[in-house]
Design an enzyme around this catalytic site. Structure first.
Site, PDB file in Angstrom:
ATOM      1  N   SER A   1       0.837  -1.197   0.000  1.00 25.28           N
ATOM      2  CA  SER A   1       0.000   0.000   0.000  1.00 25.28           C
ATOM      3  C   SER A   1       0.871   1.245   0.000  1.00 25.28           C
ATOM      4  CB  SER A   1      -0.861  -0.018   1.266  1.00 25.28           C
ATOM      5  OG  SER A   1      -1.496   1.230   1.452  1.00 25.28           O
TER       6      SER A   1
ATOM      7  N   TYR B   1      -1.978  -1.431  10.914  1.00 27.97           N
ATOM      8  CA  TYR B   1      -2.211  -1.931   9.543  1.00 27.97           C
ATOM      9  C   TYR B   1      -1.011  -1.601   8.656  1.00 27.97           C
ATOM     10  CZ  TYR B   1      -3.692  -1.884   4.685  1.00 27.97           C
ATOM     11  OH  TYR B   1      -3.728  -2.066   3.323  1.00 27.97           O
TER      12      TYR B   1
ATOM     13  N   LYS C   1       2.115  -4.005   6.535  1.00 26.49           N
ATOM     14  CA  LYS C   1       2.615  -3.922   5.147  1.00 26.49           C
ATOM     15  C   LYS C   1       4.133  -3.709   5.141  1.00 26.49           C
ATOM     16  CE  LYS C   1      -1.327  -4.482   3.102  1.00 26.49           C
ATOM     17  NZ  LYS C   1      -1.625  -5.833   2.606  1.00 26.49           N
TER      18      LYS C   1
HETATM   19  P1  NAD Z   1     -10.884  -7.081   0.986  1.00 22.90           P
HETATM   20  O1  NAD Z   1     -11.134  -7.091   2.438  1.00 22.90           O
HETATM   21  O2  NAD Z   1     -12.051  -6.864   0.082  1.00 22.90           O
HETATM   22  O3  NAD Z   1     -10.135  -8.419   0.539  1.00 22.90           O
HETATM   23  C1  NAD Z   1      -9.236  -9.112   1.391  1.00 22.90           C
HETATM   24  C2  NAD Z   1      -9.746 -10.540   1.493  1.00 22.90           C
HETATM   25  O4  NAD Z   1      -8.870 -11.285   2.339  1.00 22.90           O
HETATM   26  C3  NAD Z   1     -11.149 -10.631   2.089  1.00 22.90           C
HETATM   27  O5  NAD Z   1     -11.999 -11.306   1.178  1.00 22.90           O
HETATM   28  C4  NAD Z   1     -10.947 -11.431   3.394  1.00 22.90           C
HETATM   29  O6  NAD Z   1     -12.057 -12.277   3.666  1.00 22.90           O
HETATM   30  C5  NAD Z   1      -9.670 -12.189   3.085  1.00 22.90           C
HETATM   31  N1  NAD Z   1      -8.884 -12.611   4.261  1.00 22.90           N
HETATM   32  C6  NAD Z   1      -8.507 -11.856   5.329  1.00 22.90           C
HETATM   33  N2  NAD Z   1      -7.796 -12.603   6.194  1.00 22.90           N
HETATM   34  C7  NAD Z   1      -7.697 -13.854   5.660  1.00 22.90           C
HETATM   35  C8  NAD Z   1      -7.104 -15.066   6.071  1.00 22.90           C
HETATM   36  N3  NAD Z   1      -6.461 -15.175   7.237  1.00 22.90           N
HETATM   37  N4  NAD Z   1      -7.196 -16.136   5.264  1.00 22.90           N
HETATM   38  C9  NAD Z   1      -7.859 -16.069   4.091  1.00 22.90           C
HETATM   39  N5  NAD Z   1      -8.469 -14.962   3.643  1.00 22.90           N
HETATM   40  C10 NAD Z   1      -8.380 -13.852   4.424  1.00 22.90           C
HETATM   41  O7  NAD Z   1      -9.751  -5.979   0.699  1.00 22.90           O
HETATM   42  P2  NAD Z   1      -9.186  -5.425  -0.676  1.00 22.90           P
HETATM   43  O8  NAD Z   1      -9.529  -3.990  -0.747  1.00 22.90           O
HETATM   44  O9  NAD Z   1      -9.549  -6.319  -1.779  1.00 22.90           O
HETATM   45  O10 NAD Z   1      -7.629  -5.512  -0.362  1.00 22.90           O
HETATM   46  C11 NAD Z   1      -6.817  -6.572  -0.834  1.00 22.90           C
HETATM   47  C12 NAD Z   1      -5.389  -6.349  -0.366  1.00 22.90           C
HETATM   48  O11 NAD Z   1      -4.935  -5.094  -0.860  1.00 22.90           O
HETATM   49  C13 NAD Z   1      -5.231  -6.281   1.148  1.00 22.90           C
HETATM   50  O12 NAD Z   1      -4.026  -6.916   1.496  1.00 22.90           O
HETATM   51  C14 NAD Z   1      -5.161  -4.800   1.431  1.00 22.90           C
HETATM   52  O13 NAD Z   1      -4.443  -4.518   2.592  1.00 22.90           O
HETATM   53  C15 NAD Z   1      -4.438  -4.289   0.207  1.00 22.90           C
HETATM   54  N6  NAD Z   1      -4.710  -2.875  -0.094  1.00 22.90           N
HETATM   55  C16 NAD Z   1      -5.987  -2.445  -0.266  1.00 22.90           C
HETATM   56  C17 NAD Z   1      -6.239  -1.107  -0.540  1.00 22.90           C
HETATM   57  C18 NAD Z   1      -7.644  -0.595  -0.726  1.00 22.90           C
HETATM   58  O14 NAD Z   1      -7.836   0.627  -0.709  1.00 22.90           O
HETATM   59  N7  NAD Z   1      -8.652  -1.410  -0.914  1.00 22.90           N
HETATM   60  C19 NAD Z   1      -5.176  -0.210  -0.627  1.00 22.90           C
HETATM   61  C20 NAD Z   1      -3.879  -0.689  -0.465  1.00 22.90           C
HETATM   62  C21 NAD Z   1      -3.665  -2.025  -0.201  1.00 22.90           C
HETATM   63  C1  UD1 Z   2      -7.045   5.202   3.813  1.00 21.96           C
HETATM   64  C2  UD1 Z   2      -6.150   4.667   4.912  1.00 21.96           C
HETATM   65  C3  UD1 Z   2      -4.897   4.094   4.291  1.00 21.96           C
HETATM   66  C4  UD1 Z   2      -5.249   3.024   3.261  1.00 21.96           C
HETATM   67  C5  UD1 Z   2      -6.174   3.658   2.216  1.00 21.96           C
HETATM   68  C6  UD1 Z   2      -6.631   2.691   1.175  1.00 21.96           C
HETATM   69  C7  UD1 Z   2      -6.630   6.007   6.915  1.00 21.96           C
HETATM   70  C8  UD1 Z   2      -6.094   7.056   7.848  1.00 21.96           C
HETATM   71  N1  UD1 Z   2      -5.836   5.725   5.859  1.00 21.96           N
HETATM   72  O1  UD1 Z   2      -6.325   6.197   3.144  1.00 21.96           O
HETATM   73  O2  UD1 Z   2      -4.058   3.509   5.262  1.00 21.96           O
HETATM   74  O3  UD1 Z   2      -4.087   2.524   2.627  1.00 21.96           O
HETATM   75  O4  UD1 Z   2      -7.325   4.186   2.882  1.00 21.96           O
HETATM   76  O5  UD1 Z   2      -7.472   1.730   1.747  1.00 21.96           O
HETATM   77  O6  UD1 Z   2      -7.686   5.439   7.118  1.00 21.96           O
HETATM   78  N2  UD1 Z   2     -12.503  11.469   3.339  1.00 21.96           N
HETATM   79  C9  UD1 Z   2     -13.513  12.323   3.699  1.00 21.96           C
HETATM   80  N3  UD1 Z   2     -14.664  11.785   4.212  1.00 21.96           N
HETATM   81  C10 UD1 Z   2     -14.861  10.440   4.364  1.00 21.96           C
HETATM   82  C11 UD1 Z   2     -13.819   9.572   3.979  1.00 21.96           C
HETATM   83  C12 UD1 Z   2     -12.648  10.124   3.487  1.00 21.96           C
HETATM   84  O7  UD1 Z   2     -13.389  13.540   3.579  1.00 21.96           O
HETATM   85  O8  UD1 Z   2     -15.937  10.019   4.851  1.00 21.96           O
HETATM   86  C13 UD1 Z   2     -11.268  12.039   2.746  1.00 21.96           C
HETATM   87  C14 UD1 Z   2     -10.002  11.711   3.536  1.00 21.96           C
HETATM   88  O9  UD1 Z   2      -9.752  12.682   4.503  1.00 21.96           O
HETATM   89  C15 UD1 Z   2      -8.958  11.698   2.395  1.00 21.96           C
HETATM   90  C16 UD1 Z   2      -9.737  11.208   1.174  1.00 21.96           C
HETATM   91  O10 UD1 Z   2     -11.105  11.443   1.477  1.00 21.96           O
HETATM   92  O11 UD1 Z   2      -8.497  13.006   2.131  1.00 21.96           O
HETATM   93  C17 UD1 Z   2      -9.543   9.730   0.879  1.00 21.96           C
HETATM   94  O12 UD1 Z   2      -9.807   8.993   2.074  1.00 21.96           O
HETATM   95  P1  UD1 Z   2      -9.804   7.377   2.086  1.00 21.96           P
HETATM   96  O13 UD1 Z   2     -10.667   6.876   0.983  1.00 21.96           O
HETATM   97  O14 UD1 Z   2     -10.135   6.944   3.469  1.00 21.96           O
HETATM   98  O15 UD1 Z   2      -8.301   6.983   1.710  1.00 21.96           O
HETATM   99  P2  UD1 Z   2      -6.906   7.428   2.378  1.00 21.96           P
HETATM  100  O16 UD1 Z   2      -7.075   8.502   3.358  1.00 21.96           O
HETATM  101  O17 UD1 Z   2      -5.954   7.677   1.279  1.00 21.96           O
END
Ligand code: NAD
Ligand code: UD1
Length: 336
Positions: A125, A149, A153
């Site tokens: 991330s 969290y 990572k």
């Molecule tokens: P998500 O929660 O939709 O998907 C993660 C999946 O992992 C879920 O379906 C959950 O049931 C499964 N899981 C959790 N623990 C497990 C375990 N012990 N064994 C098997 N399955 C397990 O999240 P996502 O948004 O699809 O994220 C996927 C990956 O990307 C994660 O590692 C997350 O940290 C990373 N990531 C997500 C974002 C984002 O904004 N969505 C941003 C940066 C990184």
């Molecule tokens: C968040 C996480 C980050 C994670 C990323 C992707 C936090 C502090 N950070 O980041 O660790 O990697 O999501 O999953 O949670 N915002 C509003 N109102 C809302 C929600 C968000 O104004 O109800 C604003 C936030 O202040 C930010 C932007 O929208 O400026 C995006 O927010 P968000 O979608 O939560 O992502 P990140 O802050 O980038």
């Protein structure tokens, strides 16, 4: 084309990546413990691709269960999405996050070693850039975290770095995602958050569909063009395709390689709201509230390395991302 295991395969990003890999000709095996997703996602992937998908409901910490997957399938590479991802929850339950994300990844790596599977593409991330680096973020900047969290990572990246040092055949491409949003164009799969969403676009989507009353904008006094936070939003299908390019690269190169997956363009909270209003043809009611603890003003990628090493770049713009998010939300107001 080989056979790949997608951990967290029914989750938001994993399910979209599954489609991209099937479309690229890979055989995919999905596993997930369904702690944050539904098995219906696997059926939807089959509807979209017309291909049968093998799904295992297994926890990555269950070594015997993981061994069974590797015994029953000759896995060439693992695309590792499984993990817990809610920042606020990680502050309240740090041990659960460390045990699941780090402990689970170590067990997964041990089973991979047992079956001589030496290739992993990992979900990392942009959160690992912490709060002290200047934008745009570059892969060789120092990494850190501000919450459990984020530390999972940082630690998992370090573990993979060390595994690559110890085993010269290992390949780890570590993808640092910026802010994935949107959904597959079919509207059949998308982001499915439990409870009240923490992230901006899922929250706006629920306001648009009438499930939440108004958006709280966390601060309008940042040093940004309109005072609201700026992020690098990337379409989840662009992100998915980045994984296919990353696996192609990993198959040809050993060692540890961190790569940003972002667009390189920042958008403010208000720009996202306006793009969403255009997509759903409604006004999104909002109020400005205090800054959210832990937020930074601006985050966006330098996407050059992905272009140079993977030949990949994001193509969708913010309006397309919002339109796809809205289609999914309208078709699935209560999620999948
Ligand atoms: P998500 O929660 O939709 O998907 C993660 C999946 O992992 C879920 O379906 C959950 O049931 C499964 N899981 C959790 N623990 C497990 C375990 N012990 N064994 C098997 N399955 C397990 O999240 P996502 O948004 O699809 O994220 C996927 C990956 O990307 C994660 O590692 C997350 O940290 C990373 N990531 C997500 C974002 C984002 O904004 N969505 C941003 C940066 C990184
Ligand atoms: C968040 C996480 C980050 C994670 C990323 C992707 C936090 C502090 N950070 O980041 O660790 O990697 O999501 O999953 O949670 N915002 C509003 N109102 C809302 C929600 C968000 O104004 O109800 C604003 C936030 O202040 C930010 C932007 O929208 O400026 C995006 O927010 P968000 O979608 O939560 O992502 P990140 O802050 O980038």
């Amino acid at each position: 084309m080989g056979k790949i295991l997608i951990t967290g395969g029914t989750g938001f990003i994993g399910s979209h990546a599954c489609i991209a890999f099937i479309n690229a000709g890979y055989q995919v095996v999905l596993m997930d413990n369904l702690s944050n997703s539904k098995v219906e996602a696997a059926a939807r992937i089959e509807m979209i691709t017309g291909k049968h998908v093998r799904f295992y409901r297994t926890d990555m910490r269950d070594v015997e269960g993981m061994r069974q997957i590797f015994l029953n399938n000759k896995i060439d590479a693992v695309i590792h999405f499984a993990g817990l991802k809610a920042v606020g929850e990680s502050v309240e339950k740090p041990l659960e996050y460390y045990e699941n994300n780090i402990g689970g990844t170590i067990k997964l790596l041990e089973v991979m070693a047992e079956f001589q599977c030496n290739t992993m593409v990992l979900s990392s991330s942009a959160t690992v850039y912490g709060c002290d680096n200047p934008v745009p973020y570059l892969e060789d900047m120092p990494i850190s975290a501000t919450n459990p969290y984020g530390y999972t990572k940082v630690m998992i990246e370090q573990i993979l770095r060390d595994v690559c040092t110890a085993n010269s055949s290992f390949r780890a491409v570590v993808l640092r995602y910026f802010n994935p949003i949107g959904a597959h164009e079919s509207g059949l799969i998308g982001e499915n958050p439990k409870g009240i969403p923490n992230n901006l676009v899922p929250y706006v989507a629920q306001v648009a569909v009438g499930k939440l009353k108004q958006l709280s904008v966390f601060g309008n006094d940042y040093d940004t063009p309109d005072g609201t936070g700026v992020r690098d939003y990337i379409h989840v299908m662009d992100l998915a395709n980045g994984h296919v390019a990353a696996l192609d690269y990993a198959m040809q190169h050993t060692g540890f390689e961190p790569i940003n997956l972002g667009t390189g363009k920042g958008s403010s909270v208000l720009e996202v709201v306006h793009a969403y209003e255009k997509a759903c043809r409604k006004q999104i009611p909002l109020q400005i509230v205090e800054r959210r603890a832990g937020d930074i003003a601006t985050s966006y990628a330098d996407p050059t390395k992905a272009k140079e090493l993977l030949g990949w770049e994001a193509v969708s713009n913010l309006e397309e991302m919002c339109a796809d998010s809205w289609r999914f939300t309208l078709q699935n107001p209560n999620g999948i």
